[in-house]
Design a protein around this motif. Sequence first.
Motif, mmCIF file in Angstrom:
data_model
loop_
_atom_site.group_PDB
_atom_site.id
_atom_site.type_symbol
_atom_site.label_atom_id
_atom_site.label_comp_id
_atom_site.label_asym_id
_atom_site.label_seq_id
_atom_site.Cartn_x
_atom_site.Cartn_y
_atom_site.Cartn_z
ATOM 1 N N LEU A 40 -27.723 25.339 -42.930
ATOM 2 C CA LEU A 40 -27.278 26.623 -42.562
ATOM 3 C C LEU A 40 -25.729 26.750 -41.934
ATOM 4 O O LEU A 40 -25.291 27.465 -41.699
ATOM 5 N N ASP A 41 -24.983 25.528 -42.394
ATOM 6 C CA ASP A 41 -23.756 25.234 -41.888
ATOM 7 C C ASP A 41 -22.816 25.339 -42.985
ATOM 8 O O ASP A 41 -23.002 24.886 -43.933
ATOM 9 N N PRO A 42 -21.799 26.418 -43.105
ATOM 10 C CA PRO A 42 -21.126 26.641 -44.336
ATOM 11 C C PRO A 42 -20.233 25.578 -44.743
ATOM 12 O O PRO A 42 -19.749 25.642 -45.833
ATOM 13 N N VAL A 43 -19.727 24.581 -43.730
ATOM 14 C CA VAL A 43 -18.871 23.667 -44.062
ATOM 15 C C VAL A 43 -19.652 22.420 -44.728
ATOM 16 O O VAL A 43 -19.096 21.546 -45.248
ATOM 17 N N VAL A 44 -20.979 22.347 -44.645
ATOM 18 C CA VAL A 44 -21.962 21.242 -45.277
ATOM 19 C C VAL A 44 -22.154 21.548 -46.758
ATOM 20 O O VAL A 44 -22.687 22.643 -47.149
ATOM 21 N N VAL A 107 -38.887 33.200 -45.438
ATOM 22 C CA VAL A 107 -39.464 33.071 -44.184
ATOM 23 C C VAL A 107 -38.601 32.332 -43.225
ATOM 24 O O VAL A 107 -38.361 32.705 -42.292
ATOM 25 N N LYS A 108 -38.080 31.350 -43.592
ATOM 26 C CA LYS A 108 -37.053 30.277 -43.204
ATOM 27 C C LYS A 108 -35.590 30.822 -43.376
ATOM 28 O O LYS A 108 -34.576 30.604 -42.629
ATOM 29 N N LEU A 109 -35.197 30.742 -44.640
ATOM 30 C CA LEU A 109 -34.018 30.776 -45.221
ATOM 31 C C LEU A 109 -33.601 32.352 -45.446
ATOM 32 O O LEU A 109 -34.339 33.203 -46.392
ATOM 33 N N VAL A 110 -32.760 32.909 -44.697
ATOM 34 C CA VAL A 110 -32.160 34.166 -44.701
ATOM 35 C C VAL A 110 -30.789 34.218 -44.972
ATOM 36 O O VAL A 110 -30.023 33.321 -44.293
ATOM 37 N N ASP A 131 -25.836 35.197 -40.993
ATOM 38 C CA ASP A 131 -26.916 34.038 -40.965
ATOM 39 C C ASP A 131 -26.867 32.702 -40.883
ATOM 40 O O ASP A 131 -27.573 31.901 -40.929
ATOM 41 N N ALA A 132 -25.527 32.184 -41.162
ATOM 42 C CA ALA A 132 -25.162 31.097 -41.010
ATOM 43 C C ALA A 132 -25.033 30.640 -39.414
ATOM 44 O O ALA A 132 -24.754 31.324 -38.849
ATOM 45 N N ASP A 133 -25.628 29.250 -39.478
ATOM 46 C CA ASP A 133 -25.775 28.884 -37.923
ATOM 47 C C ASP A 133 -25.658 27.385 -38.118
ATOM 48 O O ASP A 133 -26.851 26.701 -38.195
ATOM 49 N N PRO A 134 -24.368 26.707 -37.682
ATOM 50 C CA PRO A 134 -24.244 25.310 -37.688
ATOM 51 C C PRO A 134 -24.925 24.423 -36.962
ATOM 52 O O PRO A 134 -25.181 23.319 -36.926
ATOM 53 N N SER A 135 -25.489 25.256 -35.727
ATOM 54 C CA SER A 135 -26.209 24.621 -34.675
ATOM 55 C C SER A 135 -27.820 24.365 -35.131
ATOM 56 O O SER A 135 -28.364 23.562 -34.390
ATOM 57 N N ARG A 136 -28.148 24.943 -36.115
ATOM 58 C CA ARG A 136 -29.764 24.820 -36.340
ATOM 59 C C ARG A 136 -29.635 24.026 -37.732
ATOM 60 O O ARG A 136 -29.267 24.143 -38.685
#
Length: 160
Positions: A40-44, A107-110, A131-136
């Motif tokens: 969910l992290d755009p830098v990864v 369900v999980k990926l949005v 929907d990006a969330d580097p902490s999850r």
Amino acid sequence: MSHRPIFVVQLHDARRLHYDVRLEVDGVLKSWAVPRGPSLDPVVKRLAVFTTDHDLEYASYEGVHADSKYGSGAVIVWDAGVYTNLTPGSAAEAIEHGHLKVRLHGVKLVGAWAFTRTGADWLLVKVRDEDADPSRDLTVTEPRSVLSGLTIEEMAASGG
């Protein structure tokens, strides 16, 4: 009403545990093996190895393969839903040109992800959006199948 193509992410414990990200394109499931799973992290940037097409019926498969054409080992449906192609033209054309951007409604990926060919392999990267969330890390916090509720270990132990 127009057809919404499906996507599925299957967790597969073959030679190595990996996530198979599959998108319905022209009547088949175009597939990438993603060893570390979607982020969910755009830098990864996640390695995504383009693999063989699979039949659409395979999208709901869970069980334990014993030396099948799709590789041995336990398989669960980690996520599933529909997707929207955000790339100009068809998804097939985008894959052919080496860059596909999609919005997943699972369900999980949005949210939006981009597949980009880099030589022989591809990268899967989360697009910067709401929907990006580097902490999850859903691969850690959400290990269960969206169909059976089993983990990959439980599926392997059950014998499929």
